[in-house]
Write an enzyme that holds these catalytic residues in place. Structure first.
Site, PDB file in Angstrom:
ATOM      1  N   ASP A   1      -2.358 -16.465  -0.376  1.00 15.26           N
ATOM      2  CA  ASP A   1      -2.169 -16.160  -1.958  1.00 15.26           C
ATOM      3  C   ASP A   1      -1.242 -17.239  -2.412  1.00 15.26           C
ATOM      4  O   ASP A   1      -0.565 -18.039  -1.679  1.00 15.26           O
ATOM      5  CB  ASP A   1      -1.618 -14.790  -2.172  1.00 15.26           C
ATOM      6  CG  ASP A   1      -0.253 -14.334  -1.035  1.00 15.26           C
ATOM      7  OD1 ASP A   1       0.187 -15.159  -0.406  1.00 15.26           O
ATOM      8  OD2 ASP A   1      -0.059 -13.159  -0.974  1.00 15.26           O
TER       9      ASP A   1
ATOM     10  N   ASN B   1       4.690  -1.794  -1.061  1.00 17.44           N
ATOM     11  CA  ASN B   1       3.656  -1.059  -1.611  1.00 17.44           C
ATOM     12  C   ASN B   1       2.508  -0.859  -0.736  1.00 17.44           C
ATOM     13  O   ASN B   1       1.307  -0.273  -1.182  1.00 17.44           O
ATOM     14  CB  ASN B   1       3.286  -1.304  -3.090  1.00 17.44           C
ATOM     15  CG  ASN B   1       3.021  -2.753  -3.149  1.00 17.44           C
ATOM     16  OD1 ASN B   1       2.595  -3.406  -2.138  1.00 17.44           O
ATOM     17  ND2 ASN B   1       2.569  -3.192  -4.310  1.00 17.44           N
TER      18      ASN B   1
ATOM     19  N   HIS C   1       0.652  -3.612   0.080  1.00 14.10           N
ATOM     20  CA  HIS C   1      -0.296  -4.838  -0.243  1.00 14.10           C
ATOM     21  C   HIS C   1      -0.727  -5.736   1.023  1.00 14.10           C
ATOM     22  O   HIS C   1       0.486  -5.875   1.674  1.00 14.10           O
ATOM     23  CB  HIS C   1       0.025  -5.532  -1.467  1.00 14.10           C
ATOM     24  CG  HIS C   1       1.244  -6.520  -1.600  1.00 14.10           C
ATOM     25  ND1 HIS C   1       1.980  -6.849  -2.663  1.00 14.10           N
ATOM     26  CD2 HIS C   1       1.791  -7.302  -0.427  1.00 14.10           C
ATOM     27  CE1 HIS C   1       3.172  -7.582  -2.178  1.00 14.10           C
ATOM     28  NE2 HIS C   1       2.857  -7.928  -0.937  1.00 14.10           N
TER      29      HIS C   1
ATOM     30  N   GLU D   1      -3.023  -5.756  -4.560  1.00 16.60           N
ATOM     31  CA  GLU D   1      -2.289  -4.600  -4.839  1.00 16.60           C
ATOM     32  C   GLU D   1      -2.730  -3.194  -4.936  1.00 16.60           C
ATOM     33  O   GLU D   1      -4.199  -3.208  -5.113  1.00 16.60           O
ATOM     34  CB  GLU D   1      -1.687  -4.797  -6.269  1.00 16.60           C
ATOM     35  CG  GLU D   1      -0.975  -6.152  -6.344  1.00 16.60           C
ATOM     36  CD  GLU D   1       0.484  -6.281  -5.688  1.00 16.60           C
ATOM     37  OE1 GLU D   1       1.008  -5.483  -4.904  1.00 16.60           O
ATOM     38  OE2 GLU D   1       1.318  -6.808  -6.502  1.00 16.60           O
TER      39      GLU D   1
HETATM   40  C1  GLP Z   1       4.605 -11.126  -0.281  1.00 16.70           C
HETATM   41  C2  GLP Z   1       3.313 -11.819   0.190  1.00 16.70           C
HETATM   42  C3  GLP Z   1       2.686 -11.099   1.224  1.00 16.70           C
HETATM   43  C4  GLP Z   1       3.345 -10.590   2.233  1.00 16.70           C
HETATM   44  C5  GLP Z   1       4.287  -9.540   1.830  1.00 16.70           C
HETATM   45  C6  GLP Z   1       5.531  -8.980   2.545  1.00 16.70           C
HETATM   46  O1  GLP Z   1       4.741 -10.670  -1.565  1.00 16.70           O
HETATM   47  N1  GLP Z   1       2.261 -12.052  -1.150  1.00 16.70           N
HETATM   48  O2  GLP Z   1       1.298 -12.060   1.693  1.00 16.70           O
HETATM   49  O3  GLP Z   1       2.688 -10.164   3.497  1.00 16.70           O
HETATM   50  O4  GLP Z   1       4.652  -9.723   0.313  1.00 16.70           O
HETATM   51  O5  GLP Z   1       6.809  -9.769   2.311  1.00 16.70           O
HETATM   52  P1  GLP Z   1       7.982  -9.566   3.041  1.00 16.70           P
HETATM   53  O6  GLP Z   1       7.790 -10.152   4.384  1.00 16.70           O
HETATM   54  O7  GLP Z   1       8.999 -10.600   2.418  1.00 16.70           O
HETATM   55  O8  GLP Z   1       8.551  -7.997   2.918  1.00 16.70           O
END
Ligand code: GLP
Length: 257
Positions: free
Chosen positions: A67, A136, A138, A143
């Site tokens: 992403d 959440n 995702h 989302e």
């Molecule tokens: C981010 C990314 C995701 C990632 C997730 C976990 O926003 N867009 O691809 O897997 O959220 O993030 P974190 O490891 O900082 O909790």
């Protein structure tokens, strides 16, 4: 689904780096989907160490990032492109033409999404998708919603996702874009192998819902339950609720080291 519970986050990072490194050694032209996020930082550190030890060859690998924020350029400090340069690309011999990132400044984001899908198809599809999980539920930036989109597309970010990413924008929530481009759930589920990582007590509840709850678009990561080859690596803090599972299709192991 195989779930491995490790004693701590560092061990999760090293185990995933080992798994990915071994895949690259066995199949040097592997196609990877790669995550961003805080959880993945120690994973990249461990992967770079393995690369430096000659046990994770990137010369013929292709990567596709999951992403990117819309409205943010690859040189912007908050972009996932910058994150990838800092944590992986600057340290391995991955060829520039084989690093595929979504362009957050594309004039026509839907066209950019289609271009990305074509490049992935040309590369032969994903061999391994390495994923984090949002608080959440995702995956990528898919989302929770009543319906999900299969292929790469534009998404509106949840307030919680924008808050979780504010650290990339000097903690200023107002600077976090409200939209992003993300690989769709169909594209992610098309990977031959999926590796999901989650660490810390903050992920405990969502890990339980994603792995043991019903398959629902309200928890996009729960769709992984329908994939035939998923490995979940968690630390004790994130995985503590999994040990009482009686589900025959969820095999829980404790890592030996
Ligand atoms: C981010 C990314 C995701 C990632 C997730 C976990 O926003 N867009 O691809 O897997 O959220 O993030 P974190 O490891 O900082 O909790």
């Amino acid at each position: 689904m195989r779930v491995v519970i490790h004693p701590d986050a560092e061990r999760v990072a090293r185990a995933i780096a080992r798994l990915v490194g071994q895949r690259l050694q066995a199949q040097p032209s592997s196609v990877l989907a790669l995550p961003t996020g805080r959880t993945a930082i120690p994973f990249y550190r461990a992967l770079v160490e393995r690369h430096q030890a000659g046990r994770a060859p990137f010369r013929r690998v292709s990567t596709f990032n999951l992403d990117e924020f819309l409205g943010v350029g690859p040189r912007d400090a908050g972009s996932y492109a910058s994150y990838m340069r800092e944590h992986l690309f600057a340290h391995v011999d991955l060829q520039e033409g084989r690093r595929h990132l979504l362009n957050g400044l594309a004039a026509d984001p839907e066209r950019e999404a289609a271009r990305f899908e074509r490049a992935l198809a040309r590369a032969g599809g994903l061999d391994v998708a390495v994923l984090g999980i949002g608080g959440n539920g995702h995956i990528g930036f898919n989302e929770p919603a009543r319906g999900l989109t299969a292929r790469t597309h534009v998404v509106r970010l949840d307030a919680s996702s924008r808050r979780a990413n504010a650290y990339l924008f000097a903690g200023r929530l107002s600077r976090v874009p409200s939209r992003a481009l993300t690989m769709g759930v169909g594209t992610i589920l098309g990977a031959r192998t999926v590796v999901l990582m989650a660490t810390g007590a903050g992920k405990r509840a969502i890990v339980r819902r994603a792995l043991l709850g019903p398959v629902t678009t309200d928890v996009p990561a729960s769709l992984l339950q329908a994939h035939p080859d998923v490995i979940v690596m968690v630390d004790r803090a994130a995985g503590v609720d999994l040990t009482r599972s009686r589900r025959a299709d969820v095999m829980i192991e404790r890592a030996r080291t």
